[in-house]
Each structure stands twice: as structure tokens, then as C-alpha cells.
Design a protein around this motif. Structure first.
Motif, PDB file in Angstrom:
ATOM      1  N   ALA A   1       0.832  -1.094  -0.037  1.00  0.00           N
ATOM      2  CA  ALA A   1       0.215   0.081   0.164  1.00  0.00           C
ATOM      3  C   ALA A   1       0.904   1.326   0.116  1.00  0.00           C
ATOM      4  CB  ALA A   1      -0.792  -0.118   1.183  1.00  0.00           C
ATOM      5  N   VAL A   2       0.190   2.310  -0.424  1.00  0.00           N
ATOM      6  CA  VAL A   2       1.127   3.678  -0.415  1.00  0.00           C
ATOM      7  C   VAL A   2       0.051   4.579   0.537  1.00  0.00           C
ATOM      8  CG1 VAL A   2       2.043   5.744  -1.479  1.00  0.00           C
ATOM      9  CG2 VAL A   2       1.987   3.444  -2.773  1.00  0.00           C
ATOM     10  N   VAL A   3       1.071   5.163   1.716  1.00  0.00           N
ATOM     11  CA  VAL A   3       0.349   5.617   2.711  1.00  0.00           C
ATOM     12  C   VAL A   3       1.021   7.009   2.776  1.00  0.00           C
ATOM     13  CG1 VAL A   3      -0.483   3.965   3.811  1.00  0.00           C
ATOM     14  CG2 VAL A   3       1.629   4.748   4.370  1.00  0.00           C
ATOM     15  N   ARG A   4       0.623   7.913   3.425  1.00  0.00           N
ATOM     16  CA  ARG A   4       1.164   9.351   3.728  1.00  0.00           C
ATOM     17  C   ARG A   4       1.507   9.392   5.188  1.00  0.00           C
ATOM     18  NH1 ARG A   4       2.059  13.703   0.322  1.00  0.00           N
ATOM     19  NH2 ARG A   4       1.798  15.635   1.180  1.00  0.00           N
ATOM     20  N   VAL A   5       2.526   9.726   5.383  1.00  0.00           N
ATOM     21  CA  VAL A   5       3.369  10.055   6.884  1.00  0.00           C
ATOM     22  C   VAL A   5       3.838  11.281   6.767  1.00  0.00           C
ATOM     23  CG1 VAL A   5       5.146   9.108   8.515  1.00  0.00           C
ATOM     24  CG2 VAL A   5       3.917   7.577   6.892  1.00  0.00           C
ATOM     25  N   GLY A   6       3.058  12.205   7.438  1.00  0.00           N
ATOM     26  CA  GLY A   6       3.382  13.542   7.489  1.00  0.00           C
ATOM     27  C   GLY A   6       3.325  14.068   5.997  1.00  0.00           C
ATOM     28  N   GLU A   7       4.358  14.684   5.465  1.00  0.00           N
ATOM     29  CA  GLU A   7       4.363  15.377   4.291  1.00  0.00           C
ATOM     30  C   GLU A   7       5.035  14.239   3.194  1.00  0.00           C
ATOM     31  OE1 GLU A   7       3.207  18.368   3.234  1.00  0.00           O
ATOM     32  OE2 GLU A   7       2.598  18.346   5.443  1.00  0.00           O
ATOM     33  N   GLU A   8       5.170  12.894   3.653  1.00  0.00           N
ATOM     34  CA  GLU A   8       5.995  11.893   2.691  1.00  0.00           C
ATOM     35  C   GLU A   8       5.000  10.951   2.320  1.00  0.00           C
ATOM     36  OE1 GLU A   8       8.981  12.548   1.727  1.00  0.00           O
ATOM     37  OE2 GLU A   8       9.101  14.376   2.815  1.00  0.00           O
ATOM     38  N   TRP A   9       5.264  10.451   1.100  1.00  0.00           N
ATOM     39  CA  TRP A   9       4.604   9.269   0.590  1.00  0.00           C
ATOM     40  C   TRP A   9       5.330   7.961   0.796  1.00  0.00           C
ATOM     41  CZ3 TRP A   9      -0.403   9.151  -0.379  1.00  0.00           C
ATOM     42  CH2 TRP A   9      -0.914  10.515  -0.608  1.00  0.00           C
ATOM     43  N   VAL A  10       4.835   7.069   1.443  1.00  0.00           N
ATOM     44  CA  VAL A  10       5.625   5.852   1.976  1.00  0.00           C
ATOM     45  C   VAL A  10       5.090   4.666   1.271  1.00  0.00           C
ATOM     46  CG1 VAL A  10       6.248   4.650   4.161  1.00  0.00           C
ATOM     47  CG2 VAL A  10       6.473   7.248   4.095  1.00  0.00           C
ATOM     48  N   ALA A  11       5.721   3.662   1.098  1.00  0.00           N
ATOM     49  CA  ALA A  11       5.414   2.439   0.346  1.00  0.00           C
ATOM     50  C   ALA A  11       5.342   1.412   1.632  1.00  0.00           C
ATOM     51  CB  ALA A  11       6.334   1.976  -0.649  1.00  0.00           C
ATOM     52  N   LEU A  12       4.338   0.714   1.796  1.00  0.00           N
ATOM     53  CA  LEU A  12       4.378  -0.402   2.759  1.00  0.00           C
ATOM     54  C   LEU A  12       4.508  -1.522   1.953  1.00  0.00           C
ATOM     55  CD1 LEU A  12       1.173   0.395   4.771  1.00  0.00           C
ATOM     56  CD2 LEU A  12       3.713   0.906   5.646  1.00  0.00           C
ATOM     57  N   VAL A  13       5.294  -2.316   2.232  1.00  0.00           N
ATOM     58  CA  VAL A  13       5.645  -3.708   1.671  1.00  0.00           C
ATOM     59  C   VAL A  13       5.815  -4.958   2.589  1.00  0.00           C
ATOM     60  CG1 VAL A  13       7.594  -4.589   0.039  1.00  0.00           C
ATOM     61  CG2 VAL A  13       7.171  -2.126  -0.011  1.00  0.00           C
ATOM     62  N   GLN A  14       5.307  -5.915   2.212  1.00  0.00           N
ATOM     63  CA  GLN A  14       5.041  -7.250   3.108  1.00  0.00           C
ATOM     64  C   GLN A  14       6.092  -8.175   2.475  1.00  0.00           C
ATOM     65  OE1 GLN A  14       1.340  -9.285   3.506  1.00  0.00           O
ATOM     66  NE2 GLN A  14       1.509  -9.155   5.582  1.00  0.00           N
ATOM     67  N   VAL A  15       6.983  -8.491   3.241  1.00  0.00           N
ATOM     68  CA  VAL A  15       7.911  -9.759   2.980  1.00  0.00           C
ATOM     69  C   VAL A  15       7.853 -10.863   4.105  1.00  0.00           C
ATOM     70  CG1 VAL A  15      10.446 -10.072   2.795  1.00  0.00           C
ATOM     71  CG2 VAL A  15       9.787  -8.017   2.009  1.00  0.00           C
ATOM     72  N   GLU A  16       7.495 -11.953   3.590  1.00  0.00           N
ATOM     73  CA  GLU A  16       7.302 -12.869   4.516  1.00  0.00           C
ATOM     74  C   GLU A  16       6.673 -12.808   5.727  1.00  0.00           C
ATOM     75  OE1 GLU A  16      11.469 -14.564   5.327  1.00  0.00           O
ATOM     76  OE2 GLU A  16      11.631 -14.879   3.076  1.00  0.00           O
ATOM     77  N   GLY A  17       5.198 -12.076   5.680  1.00  0.00           N
ATOM     78  CA  GLY A  17       4.517 -11.957   6.609  1.00  0.00           C
ATOM     79  C   GLY A  17       4.853 -10.578   7.528  1.00  0.00           C
ATOM     80  N   ARG A  18       6.105  -9.949   7.346  1.00  0.00           N
ATOM     81  CA  ARG A  18       6.387  -8.870   8.086  1.00  0.00           C
ATOM     82  C   ARG A  18       6.177  -7.357   7.221  1.00  0.00           C
ATOM     83  NH1 ARG A  18      11.746  -8.549  11.715  1.00  0.00           N
ATOM     84  NH2 ARG A  18      11.120  -6.752  12.907  1.00  0.00           N
ATOM     85  N   LEU A  19       5.745  -6.561   7.668  1.00  0.00           N
ATOM     86  CA  LEU A  19       5.645  -5.210   7.007  1.00  0.00           C
ATOM     87  C   LEU A  19       6.857  -4.224   7.251  1.00  0.00           C
ATOM     88  CD1 LEU A  19       2.041  -4.097   7.530  1.00  0.00           C
ATOM     89  CD2 LEU A  19       2.963  -4.621   5.431  1.00  0.00           C
ATOM     90  N   HIS A  20       7.360  -3.950   6.335  1.00  0.00           N
ATOM     91  CA  HIS A  20       8.374  -2.873   6.184  1.00  0.00           C
ATOM     92  C   HIS A  20       7.942  -1.583   5.231  1.00  0.00           C
ATOM     93  CE1 HIS A  20      11.265  -5.727   7.205  1.00  0.00           C
ATOM     94  NE2 HIS A  20      10.505  -6.764   6.252  1.00  0.00           N
ATOM     95  N   ALA A  21       8.405  -0.206   5.976  1.00  0.00           N
ATOM     96  CA  ALA A  21       8.171   0.971   5.196  1.00  0.00           C
ATOM     97  C   ALA A  21       9.143   1.658   4.741  1.00  0.00           C
ATOM     98  CB  ALA A  21       7.224   1.850   6.249  1.00  0.00           C
ATOM     99  N   VAL A  22       9.013   2.093   3.530  1.00  0.00           N
ATOM    100  CA  VAL A  22      10.513   2.913   2.832  1.00  0.00           C
ATOM    101  C   VAL A  22       9.666   3.949   2.031  1.00  0.00           C
ATOM    102  CG1 VAL A  22      11.586   0.583   2.451  1.00  0.00           C
ATOM    103  CG2 VAL A  22      10.159   1.345   0.777  1.00  0.00           C
TER     104      VAL A  22
END
Length: 113
Positions: A24-45
Motif C-alpha cells: 500500500a502507499v500511505v502518507r506519513v506527514g508530508e511524505e509518501w511511504v510504500a508499505l511492503v510485506q515480506v514473509e508476513g512482516r511489514l516494512h515501510a520505505v
């Protein structure tokens, strides 16, 4: 990655908001952040590739590597480092899930070179 210390986490999405790839793509403050799931664990970049601003959430994924769809620059979603372009990095954010709610740390960080 887990939250550490006194990080301020903000709700950004629900697990049901993730697409079939676990993204998913979400907003964190003023930034767009990609949520990415890897082996059941979420990461945000950060969503924008530092090379030409390509949308990382739309790129191919191979394990923990996420590839920019424009020029195939790879970034490790756990660390933010690029194994294909030394010195290139993306901002990463701590993520936690409480119930169905996805929370991301309000402040991201660049990995230490």
C-alpha cells in the motif's frame, strides 16, 4: 522492523488495505511511504526512488529487494540500502501492527552508510 524507544507512531492503514501483493502507499506527514510485506512482516520505505523518483511500490520484488519500475534500481526494504548502486539509499520507517491497524513511525531515517 519494530518500533524502538520513544518513537511516535501514527495510524496509516489497516491490514485489509494492503493489495494482493501485500503493499500500500500511505502518507506519513508530508511524505509518501510504500508499505511492503515480506514473509508476513511489514516494512515501510520512501515511495520515490532517489534516482528519478519512480514509484517503488509499483516495482518488482525479489525477497527483501524492491526494484524501481523505471530503471530497476534495487533497495533492501529492511535497511534502505541499494545492493546494485552502492551509496544509494531510501528512507526507512519503523512499522508496528496493533490488531488490524498499521502504524508507522512519524520520523523516518536514512540508513548509516
Amino acid at each position: 522492523m519494530d518500533g524502538q524507544g520513544e518513537e511516535h507512531f501514527i495510524p496509516v492503514a489497516r491490514l485489509s488495505d494492503l493489495d494482493e501483493r501485500g503493499r500500500a502507499v500511505v502518507r506519513v506527514g508530508e511524505e509518501w511511504v510504500a508499505l511492503v510485506q515480506v514473509e508476513g512482516r511489514l516494512h515501510a520505505v520512501q515511495q520515490a526512488c532517489p534516482h528519478r523518483g519512480g514509484p517503488l511500490s509499483e516495482g518488482d520484488q525479489d525477497g527483501c529487494l524492491l526494484y524501481c519500475p523505471l530503471h530497476a534500481w534495487a533497495f533492501d526494504v529492511r535497511t534502505g540500502d541499494s545492493p546494485t548502486h552502492p551509496g544509494a539509499r531510501v528512507r526507512i520507517y519503523a512499522v508496528r501492527v496493533i490488531g488490524d491497524e498499521i502504524q508507522v513511525a512519524a520520523s523516518g531515517r536514512l540508513p548509516v552508510p
